[in-house]
Scaffold this motif. Structure first.
Motif, PDB file in Angstrom:
ATOM      1  N   UNK A 164      61.287 -34.965  16.383  1.00 19.06           N
ATOM      2  CA  UNK A 164      60.038 -35.613  16.831  1.00 19.06           C
ATOM      3  C   UNK A 164      59.812 -36.883  16.006  1.00 19.06           C
ATOM      4  N   UNK A 165      60.085 -36.815  14.684  1.00 19.09           N
ATOM      5  CA  UNK A 165      59.979 -38.029  13.844  1.00 19.09           C
ATOM      6  C   UNK A 165      60.875 -39.137  14.397  1.00 19.09           C
ATOM      7  N   UNK A 166      62.107 -38.782  14.752  1.00 19.12           N
ATOM      8  CA  UNK A 166      63.036 -39.782  15.295  1.00 19.12           C
ATOM      9  C   UNK A 166      62.509 -40.338  16.618  1.00 19.12           C
ATOM     10  N   UNK A 167      61.915 -39.444  17.432  1.00 21.86           N
ATOM     11  CA  UNK A 167      61.369 -39.900  18.716  1.00 21.86           C
ATOM     12  C   UNK A 167      60.218 -40.880  18.467  1.00 21.86           C
ATOM     13  N   UNK A 168      59.384 -40.567  17.478  1.00 19.21           N
ATOM     14  CA  UNK A 168      58.253 -41.457  17.161  1.00 19.21           C
ATOM     15  C   UNK A 168      58.795 -42.820  16.690  1.00 19.21           C
ATOM     16  N   UNK A 169      59.877 -42.782  15.906  1.00 19.77           N
ATOM     17  CA  UNK A 169      60.492 -44.038  15.433  1.00 19.77           C
ATOM     18  C   UNK A 169      61.046 -44.834  16.621  1.00 19.77           C
ATOM     19  N   UNK A 170      61.649 -44.119  17.585  1.00 23.10           N
ATOM     20  CA  UNK A 170      62.200 -44.807  18.764  1.00 23.10           C
ATOM     21  C   UNK A 170      61.086 -45.441  19.592  1.00 23.10           C
ATOM     22  N   UNK A 171      59.930 -44.767  19.638  1.00 24.57           N
ATOM     23  CA  UNK A 171      58.775 -45.326  20.370  1.00 24.57           C
ATOM     24  C   UNK A 171      58.279 -46.580  19.640  1.00 24.57           C
ATOM     25  N   UNK A 172      58.197 -46.482  18.297  1.00 24.22           N
ATOM     26  CA  UNK A 172      57.734 -47.637  17.501  1.00 24.22           C
ATOM     27  C   UNK A 172      58.697 -48.813  17.660  1.00 24.22           C
ATOM     28  N   UNK A 173      59.990 -48.515  17.819  1.00 27.33           N
ATOM     29  CA  UNK A 173      60.990 -49.581  17.962  1.00 27.33           C
ATOM     30  C   UNK A 173      61.033 -50.127  19.393  1.00 27.33           C
ATOM     31  N   UNK A 174      60.291 -49.484  20.293  1.00 27.03           N
ATOM     32  CA  UNK A 174      60.230 -49.975  21.675  1.00 27.03           C
ATOM     33  C   UNK A 174      61.376 -49.484  22.559  1.00 27.03           C
ATOM     34  N   UNK A 175      62.168 -48.515  22.081  1.00 24.97           N
ATOM     35  CA  UNK A 175      63.280 -47.999  22.904  1.00 24.97           C
ATOM     36  C   UNK A 175      62.737 -47.207  24.097  1.00 24.97           C
ATOM     37  N   UNK A 176      61.722 -46.370  23.838  1.00 23.21           N
ATOM     38  CA  UNK A 176      61.073 -45.599  24.910  1.00 23.21           C
ATOM     39  C   UNK A 176      59.565 -45.648  24.689  1.00 23.21           C
TER      40      UNK A 176
END
Ligand SMILES: C=C(O[C@H]1C=CC=C(C(=O)O)[C@@H]1O)C(=O)O
Length: 416
Positions: A164-176
């Motif tokens: 979930x942390x990685x998913x949150x990072x991906x959201x912050x990076x604009x990937x998803x």
């Protein structure tokens, strides 16, 4: 597809009215039950007249084409004429095009169903067969009780919160903008155990959900991926969840907190938008309420939106599941990026979890749920249960973990 269209058999199908038949679950095969019911209405299958198997990217489109072909070879007489009568197949499809799990459409040899206070039996044989009529299934006593604990599987709690942390990072990076991350629980079914015990618990405990069992895959889903009934199309989109309160006041507070949570409303909006975007080309009268409502289940509250319209292009329910799957309620947004992230972050194949499960009729009508709150039971008795949570801006790993615990409750308690 394992069975090429050229070898599809010609079927003769007869539906007759039955007197009241009582609950469907006690009629089922204890080891290989075939079922799709909600509020006591639906279908139970016995034996297999035809099994069609599919894999890969085009699994649902191939199923739609094979189904049309099979229907064109069949002769149907239907004295009842309700949704689920005549020729139908029960089906369950893998979540991912890369899954090792086989997607299936199963035409039972006998179907018993109930809807709108009417009961029926459908018998399906290969045309020309002179076998005597299969008897009406009768209830049998459940086998011995068993209690199975489902324990963390390939993705333990810490691995889930890290994902979930990685998913949150991906959201912050604009990937998803949204991604649904799931985890698994595992257990072992004793040899000869009667699966109807689990189905009965689910159907009694979650009457407003679709309780299903198709080819070793069982569960109780609150989410309607799509229903097609005489040109009307509908869906119930769910996304956004909160646990039930421990008393009336805290329960009401929980529902209000959910209905006003920006994070949950965002999560829901992605899921609703993905369904509307796909259905709009098929219906020019599509409607959804402006705001989601709070749907009360025994284990949690969900944000829910009902979508309804008239089909403008004669699509079958199989055509529509092929177009709709995977919605943002189970994958994320944008879809392709979310699917890639799921593949990277989840250390298991979802199998048929979060795929479509339901039935299709000869005219293409049908009812398909999103396979949630479920477990796969392998031929060796290995049980794998799945639950996930939608991650968006504002998600917190520990809360998402707690949410998956609540989503596991129906299936964990049904085995215990
Ligand atoms: C992915 C699941 O639920 C979906 C459906 C309803 C609410 C959801 C949520 O709030 O995250 C999920 O989108 C699951 O139950 O495994």
């Amino acid at each position: 597809m394992s069975e090429p269209a050229a070898v599809l058999p010609a079927l003769t199908v007869r539906t007759l009215a039955l007197d009241e038949i009582g609950p469907l679950v006690p009629l089922l095969d204890p080891r290989d039950p075939l079922l799709f019911v909600r509020r006591g209405q639906g279908v139970a299958g016995f034996g297999e007249a035809v099994r069609l198997e599919f894999t890969g990217e085009d699994r649902m489109r191939e199923a739609s084409a094979a189904w049309r072909e099979l229907v064109s070879l069949s002769e149907v007489s239907d004295a009842v004429d309700l949704p689920g009568t005549g020729l139908i197949a029960l089906g369950s499809f893998a979540f991912s095009r890369d899954s090792a799990a086989t997607s299936v459409l199963i035409v039972p040899s006998v179907i018993v169903g109930r809807r709108d206070g009417k009961a029926w039996i459908t018998r399906i044989v290969t045309t020309g067969s002179d076998a005597p009529d299969a008897p009406v299934p009768t209830p049998t006593a459940f086998g011995p009780e068993y209690r199975i604990s489902l324990l963390p599987g390939a993705m333990k709690a810490e691995a889930f919160t890290a994902a979930v942390d990685s998913a949150i990072a991906a959201i912050a990076a604009g990937t998803v903008r949204k991604v649904v991350i799931a985890r698994d629980l595992v257990g072992h079914l004793p040899e000869g155990a009667d699966l109807r015990r689990v189905l009965s618990d689910l159907a009694v405990g979650y009457p407003d959900c679709f309780t299903y069992s198709v080819n070793g895959f069982i569960g109780s889903s609150p989410e309607t991926l799509v229903r097609v009934d005489h040109g009307e199309v509908s869906a119930r989109v769910l996304a956004g969840s909160i646990g039930r309160g421990s008393d009336a006041d805290s329960d009401q507070d929980a529902a209000v907190a959910l209905a006003t949570s920006t994070k949950d409303l965002d999560e829901h909006a992605f899921a609703l938008a993905s369904v509307l975007r796909v259905l709009e080309p098929h219906s020019n009268t599509l409607m959804a309420s402006e705001l989601p409502f709070t749907l009360k289940l025994p284990n949690l509250w969900h944000l829910a939106s009902d979508v309804e319209g008239r089909l403008s292009d004669g699509s079958s329910s199989l055509d529509l599941i092929a177009a709709l799957h995977p919605t943002a309620a189970v994958a994320g947004a944008p879809t392709g990026e979310a699917m890639d992230l799921i593949e990277q972050l989840e250390p298991f194949d979802r199998g048929r979890y979060a795929g479509p499960v339901g039935w299709v009729g000869a005219n293409g009508d049908g009812e398909w749920a999103v396979a949630l709150r479920c477990a796969h039971v392998s031929s060796t008795g290995r049980i794998t249960a799945y639950a996930g949570a939608g991650i968006v801006v504002g998600s917190e790993p520990e809360r998402e973990l707690a949410e998956t615990k609540m989503k596991f409750r129906p299936i964990v308690e049904a085995f215990r």
